[in-house]
Motif scaffolding. Sequence first.
Motif, PDB file in Angstrom:
ATOM      1  N   UNK A  11      49.993 -39.260  -7.818  1.00  0.00           N
ATOM      2  CA  UNK A  11      50.511 -38.347  -8.927  1.00  0.00           C
ATOM      3  C   UNK A  11      51.105 -39.397  -9.822  1.00  0.00           C
ATOM      4  N   UNK A  12      51.818 -40.445  -9.343  1.00  0.00           N
ATOM      5  CA  UNK A  12      52.361 -41.411 -10.370  1.00  0.00           C
ATOM      6  C   UNK A  12      51.189 -42.026 -11.239  1.00  0.00           C
ATOM      7  N   UNK A  13      50.048 -42.269 -10.419  1.00  0.00           N
ATOM      8  CA  UNK A  13      49.040 -43.160 -11.143  1.00  0.00           C
ATOM      9  C   UNK A  13      48.481 -42.504 -12.215  1.00  0.00           C
ATOM     10  N   UNK A 299      61.275 -39.724  -1.349  1.00  0.00           N
ATOM     11  CA  UNK A 299      61.140 -38.968  -2.466  1.00  0.00           C
ATOM     12  C   UNK A 299      60.518 -39.687  -3.741  1.00  0.00           C
ATOM     13  N   UNK A 300      60.759 -41.276  -3.974  1.00  0.00           N
ATOM     14  CA  UNK A 300      60.143 -41.755  -5.095  1.00  0.00           C
ATOM     15  C   UNK A 300      59.075 -42.577  -4.943  1.00  0.00           C
ATOM     16  N   UNK A 301      57.999 -42.476  -5.884  1.00  0.00           N
ATOM     17  CA  UNK A 301      57.080 -43.568  -6.074  1.00  0.00           C
ATOM     18  C   UNK A 301      56.610 -44.161  -7.697  1.00  0.00           C
ATOM     19  N   UNK A 302      56.131 -45.192  -7.527  1.00  0.00           N
ATOM     20  CA  UNK A 302      55.679 -45.428  -8.964  1.00  0.00           C
ATOM     21  C   UNK A 302      54.295 -46.207  -8.895  1.00  0.00           C
ATOM     22  N   UNK A 334      58.572 -38.073  -8.604  1.00  0.00           N
ATOM     23  CA  UNK A 334      59.521 -37.688  -7.597  1.00  0.00           C
ATOM     24  C   UNK A 334      58.973 -36.467  -6.891  1.00  0.00           C
ATOM     25  N   UNK A 335      58.960 -36.303  -5.565  1.00  0.00           N
ATOM     26  CA  UNK A 335      58.455 -35.209  -4.844  1.00  0.00           C
ATOM     27  C   UNK A 335      59.393 -34.837  -3.610  1.00  0.00           C
ATOM     28  N   UNK A 336      59.265 -33.432  -3.507  1.00  0.00           N
ATOM     29  CA  UNK A 336      60.114 -32.910  -2.315  1.00  0.00           C
ATOM     30  C   UNK A 336      59.086 -32.219  -1.513  1.00  0.00           C
ATOM     31  N   UNK A 337      59.442 -31.185  -0.502  1.00  0.00           N
ATOM     32  CA  UNK A 337      58.473 -30.557   0.152  1.00  0.00           C
ATOM     33  C   UNK A 337      57.769 -29.616  -0.766  1.00  0.00           C
ATOM     34  N   UNK A 339      58.000 -29.374  -4.453  1.00  0.00           N
ATOM     35  CA  UNK A 339      57.735 -29.969  -5.792  1.00  0.00           C
ATOM     36  C   UNK A 339      57.060 -31.478  -5.842  1.00  0.00           C
ATOM     37  N   UNK A 340      56.218 -31.575  -6.894  1.00  0.00           N
ATOM     38  CA  UNK A 340      55.791 -32.973  -7.379  1.00  0.00           C
ATOM     39  C   UNK A 340      55.881 -33.151  -9.022  1.00  0.00           C
ATOM     40  N   UNK A 341      56.882 -33.930  -9.476  1.00  0.00           N
ATOM     41  CA  UNK A 341      57.064 -34.059 -10.858  1.00  0.00           C
ATOM     42  C   UNK A 341      56.682 -35.642 -10.976  1.00  0.00           C
ATOM     43  N   UNK A 342      55.696 -35.814 -11.891  1.00  0.00           N
ATOM     44  CA  UNK A 342      55.381 -37.087 -12.499  1.00  0.00           C
ATOM     45  C   UNK A 342      55.450 -37.339 -13.860  1.00  0.00           C
TER      46      UNK A 342
END
Length: 385
Positions: A11-13, A299-302, A334-337, A339-342
């Motif tokens: 998602x971040x990519x 929760x966080x990735x990049x 940012x992701x939780x159970x 949502x995923x917001x990129x």
Amino acid sequence: MQTTRLALLGGAAMALASSAYAGGVERSNQGIDFLFEQGTYVELGFGRLDPDVSGEVVQPGFGNANSGNMLGGENVFSLSYKQDLGENFVVGLKLDKPVGATIRYPSGTGHPFAGSVADLESEELTAYLMYKFSNGFSVVGGLRAQQVEGDVFLASTQYDLTTNNDREYGYMLGVAYEKPEIALRVSLTYSSAIDHTFSASEAAIIPVAGVGNVPVSREGDFDTTIPQSVNLAFQTGIAEDTLLFGSIRWVDWSEFNINPSLYDQIIQGASGGFSYPLASYQSDTITYKLGIGRRFNENWSGAVTLIHEPESGDIFGNLGPIDGRDAIALGVTYSNDRFKISGGVEYSRLGDAESQTPFGAPGTAISDFTDNSSISYGIRIGYYF
């Protein structure tokens, strides 16, 4: 290393909702990554392209003139939905913008295209059906409904073109392989060309010896092809919480041509019999992407992505003077159970290009477009049901 933990990285990519200036007017890479999300999933994406493109024309006997920034800002979008049907079947829908252009030559610059504007708008809805085999392989097919319309105004001849919103259909086919224990996925997809026949209204004012300026007009059809493409994409885990990903995309842009009848007659008359389409490309394009994603915590990735599109050295039209690009994209998710917001930003150095101003023989009135760039940014919001 579980696929669900590394899904954040993808998602971040791919946070940008566009394929900024690939092939000049391409705005979507027709990716199928959303079909591999867990469970039922919906995703909404928005993007913005802000280019800075200008060139200087050399006019023998008339001096040089700078075009000013001739590409306007542009919005792009995508909406995707995916659902499992049992253990083996997946269905999906995707709405996006396959091609687009916003041309805005500033007035009063002395450039032959000063005051000219052009817009290319489109929408595409694709319905997907995927079948997953038990050995990690899957096959996918899709039907595409594509709408395209455009308008052009060239100030020098008061040439005005408007088209209908033409809807035509195509298809896509693909195959993929997954190995979840190492987060490996490879996909190869093909999207067919889609041929459009536009109903066009053309008008212009042309000088006639002994008469003066004479208005002319024409109602008729012309054909344009939105070209076929092949996309090879991959991702694989290379360390704990670290993903390597990339793609190679080929698009048959040499089949793309916009050259309405009245426009062609005017240009051939002004140039001594030479034809210069409103928009066309001499060569196909290949775009390479390679990136690394890293999961920082629950929760966080990049991710960071490098993009390269080789220059062709061709002569380009004045509505798309970009020859290749080199870019870097940064994304964070940012992701939780649920949502995923990129979000992401991409900076592109657009390749230098030469264009032939269509009012003379080849080699005269050449515009040099150099030192140009673009910034693109976007956000995607995903929800798991």
